[in-house]
Design a protein around this motif. Structure first.
Motif, mmCIF file in Angstrom:
data_model
loop_
_atom_site.group_PDB
_atom_site.id
_atom_site.type_symbol
_atom_site.label_atom_id
_atom_site.label_comp_id
_atom_site.label_asym_id
_atom_site.label_seq_id
_atom_site.Cartn_x
_atom_site.Cartn_y
_atom_site.Cartn_z
ATOM 1 N N GLU A 22 0.801 -6.997 -19.550
ATOM 2 C CA GLU A 22 -0.043 -8.469 -19.759
ATOM 3 C C GLU A 22 -0.165 -9.157 -21.516
ATOM 4 O O GLU A 22 -0.716 -10.184 -21.635
ATOM 5 C CB GLU A 22 -0.891 -7.946 -18.724
ATOM 6 N N GLY A 23 0.295 -9.322 -22.064
ATOM 7 C CA GLY A 23 0.955 -9.583 -23.714
ATOM 8 C C GLY A 23 1.457 -10.443 -24.024
ATOM 9 O O GLY A 23 2.409 -11.016 -23.676
ATOM 10 N N VAL A 24 1.155 -11.691 -24.541
ATOM 11 C CA VAL A 24 1.822 -13.008 -25.140
ATOM 12 C C VAL A 24 1.861 -13.071 -26.509
ATOM 13 O O VAL A 24 0.561 -12.437 -27.712
ATOM 14 C CB VAL A 24 0.832 -14.572 -24.383
ATOM 15 N N GLY A 25 2.794 -13.258 -26.979
ATOM 16 C CA GLY A 25 3.250 -13.560 -28.638
ATOM 17 C C GLY A 25 3.708 -14.867 -28.499
ATOM 18 O O GLY A 25 4.625 -15.477 -28.009
ATOM 19 N N CYS A 26 4.318 -15.724 -29.867
ATOM 20 C CA CYS A 26 4.862 -16.795 -29.766
ATOM 21 C C CYS A 26 6.307 -16.863 -30.740
ATOM 22 O O CYS A 26 6.290 -15.826 -32.163
ATOM 23 C CB CYS A 26 3.850 -17.374 -30.603
ATOM 24 N N LEU A 27 7.294 -17.442 -30.187
ATOM 25 C CA LEU A 27 8.636 -17.327 -31.085
ATOM 26 C C LEU A 27 8.196 -19.013 -31.444
ATOM 27 O O LEU A 27 8.962 -20.157 -30.306
ATOM 28 C CB LEU A 27 9.472 -16.932 -29.937
ATOM 29 N N HIS A 28 8.653 -19.264 -32.365
ATOM 30 C CA HIS A 28 8.643 -20.603 -32.562
ATOM 31 C C HIS A 28 9.542 -20.952 -34.370
ATOM 32 O O HIS A 28 8.769 -21.269 -35.041
ATOM 33 C CB HIS A 28 6.815 -21.367 -33.068
ATOM 34 N N PRO B 96 -0.887 -22.031 -30.309
ATOM 35 C CA PRO B 96 -2.216 -21.792 -30.486
ATOM 36 C C PRO B 96 -1.986 -19.752 -31.082
ATOM 37 O O PRO B 96 -2.500 -19.653 -31.096
ATOM 38 C CB PRO B 96 -3.389 -22.486 -29.921
ATOM 39 N N ILE B 97 -1.749 -19.114 -29.167
ATOM 40 C CA ILE B 97 -0.878 -17.951 -29.422
ATOM 41 C C ILE B 97 -0.658 -17.532 -30.984
ATOM 42 O O ILE B 97 -1.118 -16.547 -31.055
ATOM 43 C CB ILE B 97 -0.507 -17.996 -28.716
ATOM 44 N N VAL C 120 -6.527 -23.261 -40.211
ATOM 45 C CA VAL C 120 -6.437 -24.538 -39.164
ATOM 46 C C VAL C 120 -5.591 -24.933 -39.576
ATOM 47 O O VAL C 120 -5.643 -26.028 -40.389
ATOM 48 C CB VAL C 120 -8.275 -25.135 -39.937
ATOM 49 N N THR C 121 -4.575 -25.346 -38.105
ATOM 50 C CA THR C 121 -4.093 -25.799 -37.767
ATOM 51 C C THR C 121 -3.559 -26.615 -36.464
ATOM 52 O O THR C 121 -2.130 -27.516 -36.419
ATOM 53 C CB THR C 121 -2.390 -25.452 -38.209
ATOM 54 N N HIS C 122 -4.432 -26.602 -36.075
ATOM 55 C CA HIS C 122 -4.072 -26.550 -34.249
ATOM 56 C C HIS C 122 -4.279 -28.888 -33.934
ATOM 57 O O HIS C 122 -3.768 -29.308 -32.951
ATOM 58 C CB HIS C 122 -5.296 -26.736 -33.050
ATOM 59 N N PHE D 217 -3.352 -26.179 -24.696
ATOM 60 C CA PHE D 217 -3.776 -24.770 -25.586
ATOM 61 C C PHE D 217 -4.698 -25.953 -26.966
ATOM 62 O O PHE D 217 -5.534 -25.027 -27.929
ATOM 63 C CB PHE D 217 -2.405 -24.527 -25.959
ATOM 64 N N CYS D 218 -3.492 -26.357 -27.546
ATOM 65 C CA CYS D 218 -4.356 -27.082 -29.015
ATOM 66 C C CYS D 218 -6.240 -27.877 -28.959
ATOM 67 O O CYS D 218 -7.034 -27.371 -29.323
ATOM 68 C CB CYS D 218 -3.698 -27.859 -29.788
ATOM 69 N N ASP D 219 -5.760 -28.333 -27.375
ATOM 70 C CA ASP D 219 -7.636 -28.819 -27.154
ATOM 71 C C ASP D 219 -8.613 -27.839 -27.421
ATOM 72 O O ASP D 219 -10.005 -28.452 -27.305
ATOM 73 C CB ASP D 219 -6.812 -29.608 -26.503
#
Length: 316
Positions: free
Chosen positions: A35-41, A245-246, A272-274, A282-284
């Motif tokens: 159920e967990g989420v991570g970000c690969l960017h 944002p994640i 604070v970069t959104h 998500f950013c909003d």
């Protein structure tokens, strides 16, 4: 490894996000583990392996350090979601600097309550020097310059020496003024008097020459860097990876934990970069109170309702 699911996304920037590339669209992926989420960017312009290459490596059991961090994020997020708790429940997110690309950005952020400002440099030194000068003349502000290793040591030294004394005094530190090397940086710091911050090669900071360590939880092993900072007795600044944002919230979580454990070592961060991205729900949904990012509603890293609307494909 348990099943890993992927959701690809594209973020569209409002302006140039770094001094090494000006693409408007930036690909990344959310990785779901349980159920967990991570970000690969990945930021290919800064040397990261492309997204498809990293996902293929992950499937082959040869994940990059960046993919490893994304999965670690998913584990932390999933654990909190299973408990029905926010990861920020007992934490306070540190204050941040404002990333600005114009005088209009600077004035708007200053009115919003920011006192520390970061400027990406290295593409047009003349224009950047002029803008930095205007910001310094406003008074009562601190500036952070980030070159993303775009120029060499000689070019940076020439740029720095060309700045008026008052402007140089307003600069808190210069991040990655040129490719890192302990001996080169030690000489550059002595020659210019500038405080130098290492980002891209932060895990090599023990070679010397760096006055500040910049930590990006999306790519850096935070415990290792904090241990190094303790050994070197250097201040640390946490920043997001200008990612989903994640990922931004994972950076905020790691910064909050480090600030709690080492309150005197962790300074004003870059979380604070959104607002640099447009047209993304998500950013909003991300909010800030002046220079302080606010924890999102929901469990884990937040965004429960929005995550529930995404489509996922099995990766592993």
């Amino acid at each position: 490894m348990n099943e890993v699911w992927v959701h690809r996304y594209v973020l569209r920037s409002r302006g140039d996000l770094n001094a090494a590339g000006a693409d408007a669209e930036h690909e990344g992926a959310l990785l779901r583990l349980g159920e967990g989420v991570g970000c690969l960017h990945p930021w290919v312009a800064l040397g990261d392996a492309p997204l498809d290459e990293q996902l293929s490596a992950l499937c082959a059991g040869e994940g990059t350090q960046q993919a490893e961090r994304a999965l670690e994020c998913a584990v932390v997020d999933g654990r909190a979601r299973a408990q029905g708790k926010s990861v920020f429940e007992t934490l306070s997110i540190p204050e941040s600097h404002a990333l600005v690309g114009s005088m209009e950005d600077f004035e708007r952020k200053r009115e919003a309550g920011f006192g520390v400002f970061k400027v990406k440099c290295g593409r047009d030194l003349g224009a950047e020097g002029a803008m930095i000068g205007e910001m310094a003349e406003a008074g009562g502000v601190k500036l952070r310059l980030d070159f993303n290793e775009r120029v060499d040591a000689a070019a940076f030294a020439g740029f720095w020496e060309g700045l008026p004394t008052g402007v140089r005094m307003a600069v808190e530190f210069v991040e990655d003024p040129c490719p890192y090397g302990g001996e080169v940086w030690a000489e550059l710091g002595e020659e210019t008097g500038a405080r130098l911050a290492v980002d891209r090669a932060v895990e090599r900071a023990g070679e010397g020459g760096a006055d500040v360590l910049v930590v990006k939880p999306a790519v850096d092993r935070v415990h290792d860097v904090m241990s190094l900072a303790e050994a070197l007795d250097k201040p640390v600044v946490f920043t997001s990876y200008l990612d989903h944002p994640i990922g931004q919230m994972f950076a905020a979580l790691e910064a909050s934990l480090a600030k709690w454990a080492w309150p005197e070592r962790v300074g004003v961060c870059g979380l604070v970069t959104h607002e640099w991205f447009e047209g993304d729900v998500f950013c909003d949904a991300v909010k800030a109170d002046g220079a302080r990012l606010l924890a999102p509603e929901g469990t884990g890293l937040g965004f429960d309702d929005l995550l529930g609307t995404l489509e996922w494909e099995r990766l592993i």
